[in-house]
Scaffold this motif. Structure first.
Motif, PDB file in Angstrom:
ATOM      1  N   ALA A 199      37.902  41.124  28.332  1.00  0.00           N
ATOM      2  CA  ALA A 199      37.527  42.140  29.353  1.00  0.00           C
ATOM      3  C   ALA A 199      38.378  43.311  29.498  1.00  0.00           C
ATOM      4  O   ALA A 199      39.191  43.022  30.206  1.00  0.00           O
ATOM      5  CB  ALA A 199      36.655  41.823  30.777  1.00  0.00           C
ATOM      6  N   ASP A 200      37.720  44.292  29.809  1.00  0.00           N
ATOM      7  CA  ASP A 200      39.394  45.464  29.996  1.00  0.00           C
ATOM      8  C   ASP A 200      39.275  45.490  31.783  1.00  0.00           C
ATOM      9  O   ASP A 200      40.452  45.902  32.301  1.00  0.00           O
ATOM     10  CB  ASP A 200      38.237  47.274  29.641  1.00  0.00           C
ATOM     11  CG  ASP A 200      38.761  48.088  30.822  1.00  0.00           C
ATOM     12  OD1 ASP A 200      40.406  48.077  30.428  1.00  0.00           O
ATOM     13  OD2 ASP A 200      38.326  48.498  31.701  1.00  0.00           O
ATOM     14  N   ARG A 201      38.256  44.837  32.724  1.00  0.00           N
ATOM     15  CA  ARG A 201      38.424  44.562  33.912  1.00  0.00           C
ATOM     16  C   ARG A 201      36.929  43.815  34.384  1.00  0.00           C
ATOM     17  O   ARG A 201      35.914  43.863  34.147  1.00  0.00           O
ATOM     18  CB  ARG A 201      37.792  45.897  35.295  1.00  0.00           C
ATOM     19  CG  ARG A 201      36.921  47.049  34.791  1.00  0.00           C
ATOM     20  CD  ARG A 201      37.189  47.707  35.585  1.00  0.00           C
ATOM     21  NE  ARG A 201      37.387  48.117  36.902  1.00  0.00           N
ATOM     22  CZ  ARG A 201      36.721  48.206  37.892  1.00  0.00           C
ATOM     23  NH1 ARG A 201      34.966  48.366  36.871  1.00  0.00           N
ATOM     24  NH2 ARG A 201      36.142  47.794  39.138  1.00  0.00           N
ATOM     25  N   CYS A 202      37.431  43.493  35.426  1.00  0.00           N
ATOM     26  CA  CYS A 202      36.378  42.396  35.986  1.00  0.00           C
ATOM     27  C   CYS A 202      35.840  42.124  37.787  1.00  0.00           C
ATOM     28  O   CYS A 202      37.387  42.716  38.072  1.00  0.00           O
ATOM     29  CB  CYS A 202      36.406  40.959  35.904  1.00  0.00           C
ATOM     30  SG  CYS A 202      34.932  39.760  36.677  1.00  0.00           S
ATOM     31  N   THR A 203      34.675  42.761  38.336  1.00  0.00           N
ATOM     32  CA  THR A 203      35.185  42.527  39.535  1.00  0.00           C
ATOM     33  C   THR A 203      34.221  41.765  39.934  1.00  0.00           C
ATOM     34  O   THR A 203      32.668  40.555  39.933  1.00  0.00           O
ATOM     35  CB  THR A 203      33.822  43.493  39.549  1.00  0.00           C
ATOM     36  OG1 THR A 203      34.736  45.217  40.046  1.00  0.00           O
ATOM     37  CG2 THR A 203      33.280  43.752  42.178  1.00  0.00           C
TER      38      THR A 203
END
Length: 182
Positions: free
Chosen positions: A64-68
């Motif tokens: 995944a590119d990014r995760c919050t």
């Protein structure tokens, strides 16, 4: 509780003590990632009610590119940061310690994949689903996956959101929602 595959494969994650957090079981986690395995790489992920962060960390490990990560509890946010550092994924993550609804109403961005695993029977899942649809923070063709008790009936959402299939794992079920293209 280990990362199943990807860059952090095999890393053992720390867990919170006590009964406030109910980590997703290995069987359910494997089922979840079988369902979404082709919808992770390069995506923006929101792990709402993140707990230990294991679901979002698995997404990051799988590309995944990014995760919050969002969790109300201070100790959960601290543990998520620790687990991210242990897995060398902290550069692509943001950890928010605060109320989920306050976050949703002010986040101002869209996500490709949203993971929802609040405490069972709390009413938070239904409220989160309705808020996400009303605020419309899921990108076109995005996916939401909800974990709940098998007997819990989840709502239908207004178009462009559609409720998909339920997957049952003993007393736990995963429900998939999709956002259609405009």
């Amino acid at each position: 509780m280990r990362v199943i595959t990807g860059s952090a494969k095999g890393r053992k994650l720390k867990e919170l003590q006590g009964r406030e957090t109910r980590p997703t079981t290995d069987r359910v986690k494997e089922g979840l990632f079988n369902i979404i395995q082709f919808d992770i790489e390069g995506r923006r992920v929101l792990d709402l009610f993140a707990g230990t962060g294991q679901l979002g960390i698995e997404c990051l490990s799988r590309g995944a590119d990014r995760c919050t990560f969002v969790d109300l509890r201070k100790e959960a946010a601290a543990l998520i940061r620790e687990n991210l550092t242990w897995c060398a994924l902290q550069e692509r993550a943001q950890v928010i310690q605060g109320d989920y609804l306050a976050y949703l109403t002010r986040c101002g961005e869209k996500f490709d994949l949203i993971l929802l695993d609040p405490p069972y029977g709390s009413g938070l899942l239904e409220k989160a689903l309705e808020s996400i649809a009303a605020i419309d923070i899921l990108s076109e063709n995005g996916i939401m996956v909800c974990e709940s008790a098998v007997e819990q009936v989840l709502p239908e959402l207004k178009s462009p959101y559609t409720r998909g299939k339920d997957y049952r794992y003993g007393k736990i079920k995963l429900t998939v929602y999709r956002r259609d293209a405009d």
